[in-house]
Every structure is written in structure tokens, then in C-alpha cells.
Design an enzyme around this catalytic site. Structure first.
Site, PDB file in Angstrom:
ATOM      1  N   PHE A 127       0.852  -1.190   0.000  1.00 54.24           N
ATOM      2  CA  PHE A 127       0.000   0.000   0.000  1.00 54.24           C
ATOM      3  C   PHE A 127       0.895   1.249   0.000  1.00 54.24           C
ATOM      4  O   PHE A 127       1.852   1.319   0.767  1.00 54.24           O
ATOM      5  CB  PHE A 127      -0.908  -0.025   1.233  1.00 54.24           C
ATOM      6  CG  PHE A 127      -1.994   1.010   1.190  1.00 54.24           C
ATOM      7  CD1 PHE A 127      -3.186   0.749   0.527  1.00 54.24           C
ATOM      8  CD2 PHE A 127      -1.824   2.246   1.775  1.00 54.24           C
ATOM      9  CE1 PHE A 127      -4.190   1.703   0.469  1.00 54.24           C
ATOM     10  CE2 PHE A 127      -2.826   3.217   1.728  1.00 54.24           C
ATOM     11  CZ  PHE A 127      -4.010   2.940   1.066  1.00 54.24           C
ATOM     12  N   TYR A 223     -11.673   2.475   9.604  1.00 56.74           N
ATOM     13  CA  TYR A 223     -12.826   2.837   8.762  1.00 56.74           C
ATOM     14  C   TYR A 223     -13.148   1.811   7.685  1.00 56.74           C
ATOM     15  O   TYR A 223     -14.042   2.022   6.888  1.00 56.74           O
ATOM     16  CB  TYR A 223     -12.629   4.222   8.125  1.00 56.74           C
ATOM     17  CG  TYR A 223     -11.289   4.439   7.440  1.00 56.74           C
ATOM     18  CD1 TYR A 223     -11.040   3.936   6.175  1.00 56.74           C
ATOM     19  CD2 TYR A 223     -10.279   5.155   8.070  1.00 56.74           C
ATOM     20  CE1 TYR A 223      -9.827   4.127   5.561  1.00 56.74           C
ATOM     21  CE2 TYR A 223      -9.055   5.353   7.461  1.00 56.74           C
ATOM     22  CZ  TYR A 223      -8.828   4.837   6.197  1.00 56.74           C
ATOM     23  OH  TYR A 223      -7.618   5.027   5.602  1.00 56.74           O
ATOM     24  N   LYS A 224     -12.418   0.688   7.642  1.00 55.75           N
ATOM     25  CA  LYS A 224     -12.699  -0.327   6.624  1.00 55.75           C
ATOM     26  C   LYS A 224     -13.669  -1.352   7.211  1.00 55.75           C
ATOM     27  O   LYS A 224     -14.827  -1.044   7.437  1.00 55.75           O
ATOM     28  CB  LYS A 224     -11.382  -0.918   6.127  1.00 55.75           C
ATOM     29  CG  LYS A 224     -10.581   0.137   5.332  1.00 55.75           C
ATOM     30  CD  LYS A 224      -9.187  -0.283   4.966  1.00 55.75           C
ATOM     31  CE  LYS A 224      -8.518   0.850   4.163  1.00 55.75           C
ATOM     32  NZ  LYS A 224      -7.068   0.732   4.152  1.00 55.75           N
TER      33      LYS A 224
END
Ligand SMILES: *Cc1c(COP(=O)(O)O)cnc(C)c1O
Length: 413
Positions: A127, A223-224
Site C-alpha cells: 500500500f 474505517y474499513k
């Protein structure tokens, strides 16, 4: 292979032990949401919690709420709940900052713990923020350590006596490929290296047993799959055995042994709290707790089983119904090494995804050619998979993706 039809998917929903969870989420009507791997959906209880925290705790309680509503302990309290989701113990996980900032703190701390070694090992295509943060640390330390990236298939062999820390994302954000956490951690320890696992695409999606594999450090995202809300704070894990020696560079007052003594000199808090920097984002962390509570009430093995079944069925549907349209499969067919998503490739991937989104079927696109479909078993139904592929067939068969409006790049894909 059996021929799949919509009735088959409806029957799976009727038998789904997790089906009732969907009602705890506030999904907009008529939407199929296959992007919970990027931003989870709104839990209904979070709306009431937001009102309470803003109107009552902040509005009425004002500064007293640090004590009366225990704002001061939110990082530890929610951290302990997340610990239960990732095989960690109380006092090993804390909610703080963002995933990026937590990686900086953990990577700097690990390099310091393993002083004398010169290599930070990661994989190309990790990422972006993970690589950027490590590049930043490398520059900041003026060549004391260098970032080396090795293809994921040769990571094990690349861990050597000069490796200070291995930084890997457990489940890859694009392909959903999953590393063998136990094997890599064991090899690293054999060579005297430490490991930081990024659990952004794992927490709440796949079973994780940090202490069983002897993990050192981990970071992750709120937040996933945890449904904490946009920009929810992240979390980090430090194994108990490393906490007393751990020094991290962002030595702010919340990580002090006694913040409200207001002394001039920093003294690190004894446990996990030393990884905190500054004031907790109370509203965000309170909403994160709602998502974490829902996740903690669900059975992770049922979640994993449903998500793998969804992935399997989605791949079968694509094979049966879309074989002539030029899609490739970017995810492994082997469920043992696949997280909770299936990624397809297509040279018109961006436009095709926009055409799906125009029908309120929401996945996302990752450059250069990846269409991502995330499976979040608490609120996605089996029948949603059928309807998604049905729409995809229509979009492809009738070239509905081939419109100027679907080719206009947006700031966020
Ligand atoms: C989503 C994600 C992040 C997010 O980092 P932020 O600091 O919250 O922007 C980091 N790493 C990975 C692997 C991710 O998937």
C-alpha cells in the site's frame, strides 16, 4: 459445476446465520455495497452515538466529559475490544492517530530496538502510504537504515541477519492476497528481525491470531471492515514483551506516564499508552467503538466462512456469465491465501466500475486496471452477488460502460 441462478442465492440468504446483522446497518435503499474494504457502512447505532457525543457529552458536559464520560480512556477501552478481534491481550492494542502515523511510530521504534541492523524489508506494490512512510523514515535517518523491497514470493529468503524489521500488509489491498503470518514471523525471529503487520484489510475480515504467531507489532485501520466511519482513528499493537523497552519518536503528552502532572520532562507511560501522541479525536473514536462492538459480537469464523463462500461464488459467476468480456482474475482462487475481496482486471476497468456505480452497485477501481469487490458478510447478501454480476453482464453485453461520463477520472477512485 452447478448452474447458478438467483433462487440459489436467495436460499443461501435464508440459511445465513449472519443474516440478521444487516439490519444493524443503515444502507441506502436499493444499493449493493461491495466497498466495505475501503469505507465501511454506517451502523444505525452510530447515528444515536454521534448525537449523544456531540449534543450531550460535548454540548452539555463540556470539558467535564473527559472524566464523566471517560473520554480519557477511549484509546485503551476501544483498543482492548479490537485486541479481541486480532488475537491480542488486554493492554496490547490502543486506538490512536492514523494508520500512516502509527506505522511511522512503530517502524521507528522497531529500528531503534534492533539498532545495528540496516535493512527495512517490504514488498514492491505494498500500500503506497506504507512505502512512503518507510521512505520518509529512511531519509530522516540519513542512511542509517535502507528500505529494501522484495517480491512477495521471495520475502522469506530476503530476511537476513541485517534485517531490522519486516513491514508487510497481511492482506494485499489490490489483489486480496494473504501472507502466511505465522511462517514469516517465525523466519524473522529466527534471523533476529522484528515484524510489523499492517492489518488494514484483515481486522474484521479474516481471523488473525497475533499472539499465537508471536507477532511483535501491528497497525490497522478503523474505517474499513470495522465500520468506524470516514477518517476514523487507526490502532496499533505492541506485544507485551516489547512494551517496556519501546521508544517511539512522537513522544507527546498523551504518552506520558502522568500527563496532567504537567512536568517539563517526558517520561514514557509504562504500557501501551506510551505509543500515544496527542489528544484523542473523541468523536471519531466514539463512533469507531460502535463499529467495533458490532464486529466483536459476531463470530469471526462464520464471517470468514461466508466471505470465502461469497468470493468463491462471485468467481464462479464471473466465469459462467462473463467469460467472453475480457476480465482477468487478480485474486487467487485458493481461499487459504485470499482475504475478503475478489479483484478483476479489465482494460476498461475504470469505466466499467463507473457504470456499475451509476446503478448503485458500489465497488472501486485501483489503477491501472483493477476492479475491486469487497465482501463484508455482516451486511452483504448472497443475492447481491447475483444482482451485481447480472448488472455487469448487461453493462458488458450492451457496452453501457462506453460513455464519456464513465471515463472522466475523479479525484478519488
Ligand atoms: C487503508 C490503508 C491504510 C490507510 O492509512 P491512513 O493513514 O488511514 O490513510 C494504510 N495501509 C493500508 C495497507 C491500507 O489498506
Amino acid at each position: 459445476m452447478q448452474t447458478l441462478n438467483r433462487a440459489y442465492f436467495e436460499a443461501l440468504d435464508r440459511d445465513d446465520p449472519l443474516a440478521a446483522y444487516r439490519d444493524q446497518f443503515d444502507l441506502p435503499a436499493g444499493h449493493i455495497y461491495l466497498n466495505g474494504n475501503s469505507l465501511g457502512v454506517l451502523p444505525k447505532a452510530a447515528k444515536e452515538k454521534a448525537r449523544q457525543v456531540v449534543e450531550e457529552q460535548w454540548g452539555q458536559g463540556l470539558i467535564r466529559s473527559w472524566n464523566t464520560h471517560d473520554w480519557i480512556r477511549i484509546p485503551q477501552r476501544v483498543g482492548d475490544k479490537i485486541a479481541g478481534l486480532i488475537g491480542a491481550d488486554d493492554g496490547e492494542v490502543i486506538v490512536a492517530d492514523s494508520t500512516s502515523v502509527n506505522l511511522f511510530k512503530m517502524a521507528a521504534a522497531a529500528v531503534k530496538l534492533n539498532a545495528g541492523r540496516h535493512k527495512i524489508l517490504s514488498e514492491p506494490g505494498n500500500f503506497p502510504t506504507d512505502l512512503y512512510i518507510l521512505q520518509g523514515l529512511e531519509q530522516f535517518l540519513d542512511g542509517q537504515v535502507r528500505l529494501v523491497t522484495e517480491h512477495r514470493d521471495s520475502i522469506l529468503d530476503a530476511i537476513d541477519e541485517d534485517t531490522a524489521v519486516v513491514v508487510l500488509t497481511h492482506v494485499h489491498y489490490k489483489s486480496g492476497a494473504m501472507f502466511d503470518m505465522a511462517a514469516i514471523t517465525a523466519r524473522a525471529h529466527e534471523k533476529g528481525a522484528l515484524v510489523i503487520w499492517d492489518l488494514s484489510h484483515s481486522t474484521g475480515a479474516v481471523p488473525v491470531e497475533l499472539n499465537r504467531v508471536g507477532a511483535d507489532f501491528a497497525i490497522g485501520c478503523g474505517y474499513k471492515y470495522l465500520n468506524g466511519g470516514p477518517g476514523a482513528p487507526g490502532f496499533l499493537f505492541v506485544a507485551k514483551r516489547h512494551q517496556a523497552q519501546l521508544q517511539q519518536p512522537l513522544s507527546g503528552w498523551f504518552g506520558h506516564a502522568n500527563p496532567f502532572a504537567m512536568r517539563d520532562d517526558y517520561e514514557a507511560a509504562p504500557g501501551i499508552a506510551r505509543t500515544l501522541c496527542g489528544t484523542t479525536p473523541v468523536v471519531g473514536a466514539s463512533l469507531l467503538e460502535v463499529g467495533v462492538d458490532i464486529m466483536a459480537s459476531a463470530d469471526m469464523h462464520q464471517i470468514r466462512e461466508k466471505s470465502l463462500r461469497m468470493g468463491q461464488l462471485f468467481i464462479e459467476l464471473i466465469e459462467q456469465r462473463c467469460s467472453q468480456y475480457g476480465f482477468g482474475l487478480a485474486s487467487s482462487k485458493d481461499p487459504a491465501v485470499r482475504g475478503s475481496q475478489v479483484s478483476l482486471t479489465h482494460e476498461q476497468g475504470f469505466a466499467i466500475m463507473q457504470a456499475l456505480i451509476a446503478r448503485n452497485i458500489i465497488g472501486d477501481f485501483r489503477a491501472p486496471d483493477i476492479l475491486r469487490f469487497g465482501f463484508t458478510p455482516l451486511y452483504v447478501r448472497y443475492v447481491d452477488l447475483w444482482d451485481c454480476v447480472d448488472a455487469l453482464v448487461d453493462i458488458m453485453a450492451n457496452d453501457h460502460w462506453d460513455q464519456a461520463a464513465f471515463k472522466k477520472l475523479t479525484a478519488v477512485t
